[in-house]
Design a protein around this motif. Structure first.
Motif, mmCIF file in Angstrom:
data_model
loop_
_atom_site.group_PDB
_atom_site.id
_atom_site.type_symbol
_atom_site.label_atom_id
_atom_site.label_comp_id
_atom_site.label_asym_id
_atom_site.label_seq_id
_atom_site.Cartn_x
_atom_site.Cartn_y
_atom_site.Cartn_z
ATOM 1 N N SER A 283 79.871 15.743 126.611
ATOM 2 C CA SER A 283 80.376 14.935 127.726
ATOM 3 C C SER A 283 81.744 14.350 127.411
ATOM 4 N N THR B 186 85.338 15.082 129.342
ATOM 5 C CA THR B 186 86.173 14.001 129.882
ATOM 6 C C THR B 186 87.599 14.081 129.350
ATOM 7 N N GLU C 251 91.080 14.765 131.500
ATOM 8 C CA GLU C 251 92.180 13.797 131.516
ATOM 9 C C GLU C 251 93.449 14.400 130.928
ATOM 10 N N LYS D 119 91.107 -1.123 139.596
ATOM 11 C CA LYS D 119 91.488 -0.404 138.379
ATOM 12 C C LYS D 119 92.987 -0.156 138.345
ATOM 13 N N GLU E 271 88.558 13.604 139.258
ATOM 14 C CA GLU E 271 88.270 12.564 138.291
ATOM 15 C C GLU E 271 87.414 13.154 137.160
ATOM 16 N N CYS F 209 84.996 11.601 135.915
ATOM 17 C CA CYS F 209 83.633 11.187 136.276
ATOM 18 C C CYS F 209 82.914 12.369 136.924
ATOM 19 N N PRO F 210 81.706 12.727 136.491
ATOM 20 C CA PRO F 210 81.000 13.888 137.052
ATOM 21 C C PRO F 210 80.714 13.739 138.548
ATOM 22 N N ASP G 43 82.945 12.500 140.477
ATOM 23 C CA ASP G 43 84.302 12.531 141.047
ATOM 24 C C ASP G 43 84.587 11.264 141.851
ATOM 25 N N ALA H 134 84.440 7.546 139.998
ATOM 26 C CA ALA H 134 85.005 6.473 139.176
ATOM 27 C C ALA H 134 86.429 6.815 138.758
ATOM 28 N N THR I 219 89.113 7.608 136.642
ATOM 29 C CA THR I 219 89.198 8.015 135.230
ATOM 30 C C THR I 219 90.466 8.841 135.017
ATOM 31 N N SER I 220 90.458 10.078 135.474
ATOM 32 C CA SER I 220 91.664 10.913 135.361
ATOM 33 C C SER I 220 92.843 10.283 136.105
#
Length: 326
Positions: A12, A16, A20, A56, A149, A151-152, A154, A156, A158-159
């Motif tokens: 995982s 991630t 990114e 964020k 993203e 996040c799985p 898509d 949260a 993140t990217s």
């Protein structure tokens, strides 16, 4: 914890990081003339760069503001919600606003648009949607679009936040280079940290001087040199000629070599066994450079001399350690 679970965690994490990394790599192709306009607006700014964002994006905006401020571009963060309730007074006509919103439609941020337009304050936007409200009303738009993203789900951020952070760093570094910002200037905004100490402290700030400067004249009995080394406790003594110029040094290491070569030390003068001309350094040299000289020559102390070559101080590795330079 089973190996299966541990492997799943790492799988995982790698997924991630890969996503990114791809998001950051894609930014280069998305840079266009708007990036140049954004940089020029910031360079021409007579006030400060005001960075804003919600959620964020607000956290990323705060970091970008801090990076800009520490690299020569005066900047600070303003919360967009607070700006609509009085904090807009912190923004002046001479400022430039950098607004972050992945969607480009964040209500707290877009609510500032009429007020900024009325004030004539230039707006730079950073969004993941070039056709968004925020992007369309900005003088320059920075495209921080990501494919997905990390996040799985898509969902949260993140990217997208990683890409925005990297794009902010790219802005700060481009401006730093354009301004010719120096390491010494950087240190002035970091005086309390180890970096500031390495970049700001000079040899003259740390050296032992006056009565704490170990020195003996040429022709002195070796016994006198050894007593001076013991008295000052710096592991060496300067040896000066009749004009007061540094002729050489005698160190703890020289003493070990002397003991290997001579059975009787009593007839020796310091001239017979000292190191000529001896490593030396100027008082105005950065302390970090003194560290390099000591490490390169495998020594623990240096004579500090003036422009004429007269000893004015002595510097020991311990002084550099206690000051936090190393």
């Amino acid at each position: 914890m089973t190996d299966t679970h541990a492997s799943a965690f790492r799988t995982s994490a790698c997924r991630t990081l890969d996503l990114e990394q791809q998001a950051i790599a894609a930014l280069s192709a998305q840079l266009d003339a708007d990036f140049d306009r954004a940089c020029q607006l910031m360079l021409d700014c007579r006030g400060r760069v005001v960075v804003t964002g919600m959620g964020k994006s607000g956290h990323i905006a705060g970091k970008i503001a801090a990076t800009l401020a520490s690299t020569g571009t005066p900047a600070f963060f303003v919360h967009p919600g607070e700006a609509s309730h009085g904090d807009l007074g912190m923004i002046t006509r001479g400022d430039v606003v950098l607004a972050l919103s992945n969607s480009g439609e964040t209500s707290e941020v877009t609510a500032l648009l009429p007020l900024l337009k009325r004030m004539g304050t230039p707006l730079i936007s950073m969004t993941g949607r070039p056709g968004s409200t925020l992007a369309r009303h900005a003088e320059a738009h920075l495209n921080a679009t990501v494919a997905r993203e990390a996040c799985p789900l898509d969902l949260a951020p993140t990217s997208s936040t990683t890409a925005a952070l990297a794009l902010g760093d790219a802005l700060a570094v481009a401006l730093l280079e354009a301004r010719g910002f120096t390491a010494e200037e950087f240190a002035l905004s970091h005086p309390g940290g180890s970096l500031g100490r390495r970049l700001l402290l000079k040899v003259g700030d740390l050296m032992h001087q006056g009565s704490r400067l170990p020195q003996v004249p040429l022709g002195s009995p070796l016994r006198d040199a050894l007593l001076e080394i013991t008295r000052q406790g710096l592991g060496f003594t300067c040896v000066v000629d009749e004009q007061g110029l540094l002729a050489g040094v005698y160190t703890d290491g020289d003493l070990r070599r002397t003991l290997d070569q001579y059975a009787d030390l009593r007839p020796l003068s310091v001239d017979d066994v000292m190191t000529r001309p001896g490593k030396r350094i100027g008082a105005e040299v950065l302390a970090a450079e003194a560290v390099r000289v000591m490490e390169d020559n495998r020594i623990t102390a240096l004579a500090v001399v003036d422009d004429q070559g007269r000893p004015v101080g002595a510097l020991h590795m311990h002084d550099l350690l206690t000051s936090g330079v190393i």
